[in-house]
Design a protein around this motif. Structure first.
Motif, PDB file in Angstrom:
ATOM      1  N   UNK A 194     -13.448 -19.280  25.996  1.00 37.46           N
ATOM      2  CA  UNK A 194     -12.371 -18.389  25.517  1.00 37.46           C
ATOM      3  C   UNK A 194     -13.025 -17.041  25.212  1.00 37.46           C
ATOM      4  N   UNK A 195     -12.939 -16.113  26.154  1.00 37.36           N
ATOM      5  CA  UNK A 195     -13.676 -14.856  26.028  1.00 37.36           C
ATOM      6  C   UNK A 195     -13.023 -13.824  25.121  1.00 37.36           C
ATOM      7  N   UNK A 196     -11.716 -13.905  24.930  1.00 37.68           N
ATOM      8  CA  UNK A 196     -10.980 -12.879  24.188  1.00 37.68           C
ATOM      9  C   UNK A 196     -10.625 -13.347  22.783  1.00 37.68           C
ATOM     10  N   UNK A 197     -11.623 -13.835  22.072  1.00 35.94           N
ATOM     11  CA  UNK A 197     -11.416 -14.369  20.723  1.00 35.94           C
ATOM     12  C   UNK A 197     -12.152 -13.493  19.720  1.00 35.94           C
ATOM     13  N   UNK A 198     -11.473 -13.198  18.599  1.00 37.08           N
ATOM     14  CA  UNK A 198     -12.082 -12.402  17.534  1.00 37.08           C
ATOM     15  C   UNK A 198     -11.749 -13.013  16.184  1.00 37.08           C
ATOM     16  N   UNK A 199     -12.632 -12.843  15.237  1.00 38.50           N
ATOM     17  CA  UNK A 199     -12.455 -13.309  13.869  1.00 38.50           C
ATOM     18  C   UNK A 199     -11.973 -12.152  13.002  1.00 38.50           C
ATOM     19  N   UNK A 200     -11.001 -12.420  12.142  1.00 38.83           N
ATOM     20  CA  UNK A 200     -10.504 -11.397  11.217  1.00 38.83           C
ATOM     21  C   UNK A 200     -11.507 -11.231  10.079  1.00 38.83           C
ATOM     22  N   UNK A 201     -12.154 -10.083  10.028  1.00 37.35           N
ATOM     23  CA  UNK A 201     -13.136  -9.791   8.985  1.00 37.35           C
ATOM     24  C   UNK A 201     -12.453  -9.794   7.617  1.00 37.35           C
ATOM     25  N   UNK A 202     -12.968 -10.607   6.707  1.00 37.96           N
ATOM     26  CA  UNK A 202     -12.412 -10.669   5.357  1.00 37.96           C
ATOM     27  C   UNK A 202     -11.246 -11.632   5.202  1.00 37.96           C
ATOM     28  N   UNK A 203     -10.743 -12.161   6.304  1.00 34.21           N
ATOM     29  CA  UNK A 203      -9.702 -13.177   6.264  1.00 34.21           C
ATOM     30  C   UNK A 203      -8.405 -12.747   5.610  1.00 34.21           C
ATOM     31  N   UNK A 204      -7.642 -13.754   5.195  1.00 38.77           N
ATOM     32  CA  UNK A 204      -6.340 -13.485   4.594  1.00 38.77           C
ATOM     33  C   UNK A 204      -6.495 -12.797   3.238  1.00 38.77           C
ATOM     34  N   UNK A 205      -7.638 -12.990   2.616  1.00 42.66           N
ATOM     35  CA  UNK A 205      -7.924 -12.287   1.361  1.00 42.66           C
ATOM     36  C   UNK A 205      -7.905 -10.775   1.596  1.00 42.66           C
ATOM     37  N   UNK A 206      -8.577 -10.324   2.650  1.00 39.60           N
ATOM     38  CA  UNK A 206      -8.612  -8.891   2.974  1.00 39.60           C
ATOM     39  C   UNK A 206      -7.237  -8.409   3.413  1.00 39.60           C
ATOM     40  N   UNK A 207      -6.507  -9.252   4.143  1.00 35.59           N
ATOM     41  CA  UNK A 207      -5.143  -8.911   4.566  1.00 35.59           C
ATOM     42  C   UNK A 207      -4.279  -8.620   3.335  1.00 35.59           C
ATOM     43  N   UNK A 208      -4.383  -9.484   2.329  1.00 31.25           N
ATOM     44  CA  UNK A 208      -3.606  -9.306   1.104  1.00 31.25           C
ATOM     45  C   UNK A 208      -4.013  -8.033   0.371  1.00 31.25           C
ATOM     46  N   UNK A 209      -5.299  -7.735   0.345  1.00 36.36           N
ATOM     47  CA  UNK A 209      -5.795  -6.540  -0.356  1.00 36.36           C
ATOM     48  C   UNK A 209      -5.396  -5.244   0.338  1.00 36.36           C
ATOM     49  N   UNK A 210      -5.491  -5.217   1.680  1.00 39.16           N
ATOM     50  CA  UNK A 210      -5.316  -3.960   2.407  1.00 39.16           C
ATOM     51  C   UNK A 210      -3.958  -3.780   3.077  1.00 39.16           C
ATOM     52  N   UNK A 211      -3.355  -4.859   3.534  1.00 40.42           N
ATOM     53  CA  UNK A 211      -2.184  -4.734   4.394  1.00 40.42           C
ATOM     54  C   UNK A 211      -0.894  -5.161   3.707  1.00 40.42           C
ATOM     55  N   UNK A 212      -0.881  -6.334   3.101  1.00 40.50           N
ATOM     56  CA  UNK A 212       0.360  -6.881   2.545  1.00 40.50           C
ATOM     57  C   UNK A 212       0.076  -7.619   1.247  1.00 40.50           C
ATOM     58  N   UNK A 213       0.234  -6.912   0.131  1.00 40.29           N
ATOM     59  CA  UNK A 213      -0.069  -7.522  -1.155  1.00 40.29           C
ATOM     60  C   UNK A 213       0.976  -8.545  -1.604  1.00 40.29           C
ATOM     61  N   UNK A 214       2.025  -8.749  -0.800  1.00 36.89           N
ATOM     62  CA  UNK A 214       2.962  -9.835  -1.118  1.00 36.89           C
ATOM     63  C   UNK A 214       2.391 -11.196  -0.684  1.00 36.89           C
ATOM     64  N   UNK A 215       1.347 -11.174   0.142  1.00 31.91           N
ATOM     65  CA  UNK A 215       0.671 -12.419   0.514  1.00 31.91           C
ATOM     66  C   UNK A 215      -0.216 -12.818  -0.679  1.00 31.91           C
ATOM     67  N   UNK A 216       0.044 -13.987  -1.267  1.00 34.11           N
ATOM     68  CA  UNK A 216      -0.710 -14.370  -2.471  1.00 34.11           C
ATOM     69  C   UNK A 216      -2.209 -14.494  -2.200  1.00 34.11           C
ATOM     70  N   UNK A 217      -2.993 -14.147  -3.203  1.00 29.55           N
ATOM     71  CA  UNK A 217      -4.441 -14.339  -3.152  1.00 29.55           C
ATOM     72  C   UNK A 217      -4.747 -15.611  -3.926  1.00 29.55           C
ATOM     73  N   UNK A 218      -5.754 -16.327  -3.469  1.00 30.02           N
ATOM     74  CA  UNK A 218      -6.142 -17.578  -4.137  1.00 30.02           C
ATOM     75  C   UNK A 218      -7.633 -17.761  -4.090  1.00 30.02           C
TER      76      UNK A 218
END
Length: 108
Positions: free
Chosen positions: A84-108
């Protein structure tokens, strides 16, 4: 080949521009119940080897998500070894998503 990691800002931009990709969430079911990004394909990390060939398109752009980015990086490396050549990992995961993009996503 794409870089191993992608930022949450880049993922948000791809979602906003409707660029086709698969958001693969490799966290455990209880984690997904706690915090979730709509539209993700949920396959726990330990199930990837058994399910990848049946459920993932090797030609698709797959963006792998976990809590902080460690599991997703491992899954990204495994998928790339499997062709699978076109695979990437989200740096910082859902934690970073909640911090930077959508703070309605709960942090845990």
């Amino acid at each position: 080949m794409l870089p191993y990691e992608i930022s949450v800002a880049e993922v948000a931009q791809m979602r906003a521009s409707q660029t086709p990709f698969v958001l693969l969430d490799v966290r455990e079911p209880w984690e997904i119940e706690t915090a979730h990004i709509a539209g993700s394909k949920d396959i726990p990390m330990n199930d990837i080897p058994a399910r990848a060939n049946n459920e993932l398109d090797p030609d698709a752009h797959i963006v792998v998500l976990c809590h902080h980015g460690a599991r997703s990086l491992s899954v990204t490396a495994w998928l790339r070894r499997e062709g699978y050549d076109n695979v990437q990992s989200v740096a910082g995961g859902i934690e970073q998503w909640s911090r930077e993009i959508d703070n309605s996503v709960p942090r845990y």
